[in-house]
Design a protein around this motif. Structure first.
Motif, short mmCIF file in Angstrom:
data_model
loop_
_atom_site.label_atom_id
_atom_site.label_comp_id
_atom_site.label_asym_id
_atom_site.label_seq_id
_atom_site.Cartn_x
_atom_site.Cartn_y
_atom_site.Cartn_z
N ALA A 164 -3.54 3.17 9.69
CA ALA A 164 -3.05 3.44 11.05
C ALA A 164 -4.05 4.31 11.81
O ALA A 164 -4.35 4.05 12.99
N GLU A 165 -4.57 5.34 11.16
CA GLU A 165 -5.56 6.22 11.81
C GLU A 165 -6.85 5.46 12.10
O GLU A 165 -7.47 5.66 13.14
N ARG A 166 -7.23 4.60 11.19
CA ARG A 166 -8.43 3.78 11.40
C ARG A 166 -8.22 2.85 12.59
O ARG A 166 -9.12 2.68 13.42
N PRO A 189 0.83 -1.21 0.00
CA PRO A 189 0.00 0.00 0.00
C PRO A 189 0.86 1.26 0.00
O PRO A 189 1.94 1.29 0.59
N ASP A 190 0.35 2.30 -0.67
CA ASP A 190 1.10 3.55 -0.70
C ASP A 190 1.01 4.24 0.66
O ASP A 190 0.19 3.86 1.50
N PRO A 191 1.85 5.25 0.90
CA PRO A 191 1.88 5.91 2.22
C PRO A 191 0.52 6.47 2.67
O PRO A 191 0.19 6.41 3.85
N GLN A 192 -0.27 6.98 1.73
CA GLN A 192 -1.57 7.54 2.08
C GLN A 192 -2.51 6.44 2.61
O GLN A 192 -3.23 6.65 3.58
N VAL A 193 -2.48 5.28 1.99
CA VAL A 193 -3.31 4.16 2.43
C VAL A 193 -2.80 3.64 3.77
O VAL A 193 -3.60 3.36 4.68
N ARG A 251 1.98 -2.08 14.48
CA ARG A 251 2.80 -1.48 15.55
C ARG A 251 2.39 -0.04 15.81
O ARG A 251 2.28 0.38 16.95
N ALA A 252 2.18 0.72 14.74
CA ALA A 252 1.74 2.11 14.89
C ALA A 252 0.40 2.15 15.62
O ALA A 252 0.20 2.97 16.52
N SER A 253 -0.49 1.27 15.26
CA SER A 253 -1.80 1.20 15.90
C SER A 253 -1.66 0.86 17.38
O SER A 253 -2.32 1.45 18.23
N ARG A 254 -0.80 -0.11 17.68
CA ARG A 254 -0.59 -0.51 19.08
C ARG A 254 -0.01 0.64 19.89
O ARG A 254 -0.41 0.86 21.03
#
Length: 128
Positions: A71-73, A62-66, A102-105
């Motif tokens: 991660a925000e979701r 996935p591209d950085p925007q996706v 990991r970012a989500s966590r």
């Protein structure tokens, strides 16, 4: 009975009970990702926990925007109980998903429950 697939660009998904299934074909565009995950969001409004099967054998990194959207979701969904199995042979895709996890966590304090497999048969065995 055959599931009713929802087509989003080259991708498709369906819901059956507490299971959300998506099949990714080619790159997932930022304009497609929210539409593709909308049925899963609807499931999460109704049920305390759900299963997700993602066939990512024919997709790309996935591209950085996706990735940022995902991660925000993940942060927004926070404590929701989503157990996922991802079918992929791509080490790069697996690593990208793990980085989003990991970012989500870090943002939510809760680890995501994702299992990686290489075959559809293994994914369905995990679901059962």
């Amino acid at each position: 009975m055959m599931p009713t697939w929802i087509q989003i660009g080259a991708h498709r998904c369906y819901v059956e009970g507490n299971l959300f299934v998506m099949e990714l074909c080619g790159p997932v565009a930022y304009s497609e990702i929210a539409l593709l995950l909308a049925p899963q969001d609807e499931l999460l409004k109704r049920l305390p926990s759900i299963l997700t099967l993602c066939d990512a054998r024919q997709t790309e990194l996935p591209d950085p925007q996706v990735r940022r959207f995902l991660a925000e979701r993940g942060k927004r969904l926070g404590g929701r109980n989503i157990s996922s199995v991802v079918i992929t042979n791509s080490l790069l895709l697996r690593t990208a998903v793990q980085l989003v996890e990991r970012a989500s966590r870090l943002l939510t304090g809760r680890a995501l429950d994702t299992t990686f497999v290489t075959t559809e048969q293994a994914a369905w065995q995990w679901i059962e």
